[in-house]
Design an enzyme around this catalytic site. Structure first.
Site, PDB file in Angstrom:
ATOM      1  N   GLY A 144       0.908  -1.143   0.000  1.00 12.73           N
ATOM      2  CA  GLY A 144       0.000   0.000   0.000  1.00 12.73           C
ATOM      3  C   GLY A 144       0.939   1.182   0.000  1.00 12.73           C
ATOM      4  O   GLY A 144       1.743   1.312   0.888  1.00 12.73           O
ATOM      5  N   CYS A 145       0.872   1.992  -1.043  1.00  7.51           N
ATOM      6  CA  CYS A 145       1.886   3.044  -1.148  1.00  7.51           C
ATOM      7  C   CYS A 145       1.724   4.029  -0.005  1.00  7.51           C
ATOM      8  O   CYS A 145       0.687   4.093   0.620  1.00  7.51           O
ATOM      9  CB  CYS A 145       1.750   3.791  -2.460  1.00  7.51           C
ATOM     10  SG  CYS A 145       1.257   2.717  -3.787  1.00  7.51           S
ATOM     11  N   VAL A 146       2.774   4.778   0.238  1.00  3.49           N
ATOM     12  CA  VAL A 146       2.747   5.749   1.340  1.00  3.49           C
ATOM     13  C   VAL A 146       1.957   6.993   0.994  1.00  3.49           C
ATOM     14  O   VAL A 146       1.849   7.331  -0.140  1.00  3.49           O
ATOM     15  CB  VAL A 146       4.155   6.167   1.753  1.00  3.49           C
ATOM     16  CG1 VAL A 146       4.657   5.212   2.798  1.00  3.49           C
ATOM     17  CG2 VAL A 146       5.081   6.218   0.571  1.00  3.49           C
TER      18      VAL A 146
END
Ligand SMILES: Cc1cc2nc3c(=O)[nH]c(=O)nc-3n(C[C@H](O)[C@H](O)[C@H](O)COP(=O)(O)OP(=O)(O)OC[C@H]3O[C@@H](n4cnc5c(N)ncnc54)[C@H](O)[C@@H]3O)c2cc1C
Lengths: 102, 410
Positions: A100-102
């Site tokens: 889950g990208c930042v």
């Protein structure tokens, strides 16, 4: 034919830790665990794409990368890999969990 | 004369213009910056508009005020970038040839990508966004008279800029409804594509608890498919329906269309970059700052600020024929407004997830990490002043660009 998954290393979430240990037989076995009895050509098209991206970048592709890269719609992707397709394919393709990208 | 061209005069582009105006010899270099919008928006302020804490005029100032007089500013739409030919075409036919290019075209929301969002009849009636000044203002007008009901907040897709903004919106909404005495009449649901409240495990657990404490329902791994305006539900690809009376959306965030049109971007129009040097992976005289790149860091103003010194140093090194240094560590520092005049601060980078502790001085703070405190709220409120007066002008901040482990508890 059944494959011996005990020789393969997995992390605590069930993702393979070394994508190079992966084989097509392992994929079929993992797919069964994910509730997919048989992997069709459409399933494979997505797995192959994810392997290619995953090995090149070291990261499992996101949902959008899969739909853009394969031309398969999100809806069809969910039909092939119900619930979380990006996560499911990543696991079946022997890649890490998609971040889950930042 | 050589040309140093900056595309986009938002947070990142403005800082680069200010730094480069100091660093480059004006006899030798012409600095140009292009943007289509004469207004500079303080985007973190959009969050406060729906709750009447800021008014729209608090968050906008003329771009020109923040750019040095020696920089040529062009207001116009960038239509095509041709990095193989070192030139950029603007709307109206003007062409600019450059020696160095900094791409700072940011990211923006694309509500048009979700079926039923803008085309279903409810847009700006009971469906709002708050990532644009117009959306935030319209939502403010709606909330002022709302009597309660089911409010659903959805993040369509990751990554989004300021990934903590949805949480802040929820905390502020909870507080706002309490203050107005209607909290018991409002049901709040947060539908997110993530497996939890936030991306990183420790922060996600703590922030998830803060949602639970406030009675905010969390719907995870939610991949939204459409908004059904007639039934007033949102529907996911795995057929989960969530009913709403008020739907607040954070649509898909994408890089500028011109990036896609120029063949420079990935599937979301973000430009592939070396995540440590901030140089384009494809063109050695093309550099990135801010949201426009595909670096796996948060898309935030604070991150653009931490990128600044690295990208400037590397461009200057490149001009001298030296190798760029891999100094950018993905450092992000975000104040999370949590309502009731409190806030939470998180500080992290590519390798280290947000941890508890004190910041920036170990033991003293004044800010506490991953914990609610009034000081963190004042930090957030002060950020607006710092943004306009220090940050945009490339001024010094009281901490380093690289993340520090000092004061953090493992
Ligand atoms: C609601 C909200 C809350 C936020 N809260 C915070 C926070 O608390 N802390 C924080 O650090 N960050 C926060 N951010 C994020 C922060 O505002 C952005 O990350 C930051 O502004 C990015 O800077 P940038 O220079 O990359 O892009 P921007 O500042 O967005 O600038 C991009 C510029 O490029 C121009 N442009 C784009 N395409 C073209 C074109 N084709 N032609 C001409 N010009 C073009 C645009 O007009 C724009 O001026 C928030 C953002 C939002 C929306």
């Amino acid at each position: 034919m059944t494959v011996d998954l005990t020789q393969i290393s997995f992390n605590e979430e069930g993702f393979m830790t070394d994508p190079h240990q992966w084989t097509k037989e392992i994929a079929e076995e993992l797919a069964k665990q994910e509730g997919i009895e048989t992997l069709t050509a459409d399933h494979w098209k997505i797995i192959d794409f994810c392997r290619q991206v995953g090995l090149a970048s070291g990261k499992a592709p996101t949902l959008r990368q899969i739909t853009t890269g394969t031309g398969i719609s999100t809806k069809d992707l969910f039909a092939l890999y119900p619930k979380g397709p990006a996560k499911k394919v990543a696991r079946i393709a022997g890649l890490g969990k998609p971040e889950g990208c930042v | 004369m050589k040309t140093f061209l900056i595309l986009g005069a938002g947070t990142g582009g403005t800082m680069v213009a200010n730094k480069m105006a100091q660093a480059l010899d004006p006899q030798e270099w012409r600095i140009l910056i292009v943007d289509k919008d004469e207004n500079h928006y303080y985007q973190p302020g959009f969050l406060f508009i729906p709750f009447g804490i800021y008014s729209p005029s608090d968050v906008v100032k003329p771009k020109r005020n923040f750019l040095p007089p020696t920089v040529d500013v062009i207001f116009g739409e960038i239509e095509l970038i041709e990095p193989d030919k070192n030139r950029v075409k603007l709307n109206g036919g003007r062409t600019i040839n450059y020696d160095y290019l900094v791409v700072a075209t940011g990211s923006h929301t694309r509500p048009d990508l979700l079926p039923g969002l803008v085309d279903g009849g409810g847009w700006r009636k009971n469906i709002f966004d708050f990532y644009t000044p117009d959306g935030a203002t319209a939502l403010g007008r709606f909330l002022k008279f709302w009597k309660g009901g089911r409010m659903v907040l959805n993040v369509a897709e990751m990554p989004i800029k300021c990934p903590v903004a949805p949480l802040e919106f929820l905390f502020l909404a909870d507080w706002f409804f309490r203050e107005r005495g209607i909290r018991d009449k409002v049901e709040i649901t947060f539908a997110t594509p993530l497996p939890g409240a936030f991306t990183k495990p420790r922060a996600s657990a703590i922030l998830g608890n803060m949602l639970a404490e406030r009675g905010i329902r969390l719907e995870t791994e939610y991949a939204i498919m459409e908004v059904d305006n007639t039934k007033q539900v949102i529907r996911s690809y795995d057929e989960r329906e969530i009913p709403y009376d008020l739907f607040v959306t954070i649509p898909t965030n994408m890089g500028a269309e011109v990036i896609g049109a120029s063949g420079m971007g990935d599937e979301l129009n973000f430009v592939p970059v070396n995540k440590h040097t901030l140089q384009s992976v494809k063109w050695e005289n093309v550099w990135l700052i801010g949201d426009a790149s595909n670096a796996p860091a948060s898309k935030a103003g604070s991150v653009a600020h931490f990128m600044l010194d690295v990208v400037i140093e590397n461009i200057l090194r490149h001009m001298e024929g030296l190798e760029p240094l891999p100094k950018f560590d993905g450092h992000a520092n975000c104040f999370i407004e949590s309502g009731n005049e409190k806030g939470v601060l998180i500080d992290f980078n590519y390798e280290v997830e947000p941890l508890p502790g004190m910041f920036p001085l170990p033991g003293f703070g004044p800010f506490s990490l991953l914990k609610e405190s009034p000081a963190n709220h004042w930090g957030k409120m002060m950020f607006k002043w710092i943004y306009w007066n220090v940050l945009l002008k490339g001024g010094e901040m009281p901490f380093e660009s690289q993340m520090s482990m000092a004061g953090k508890w493992k």
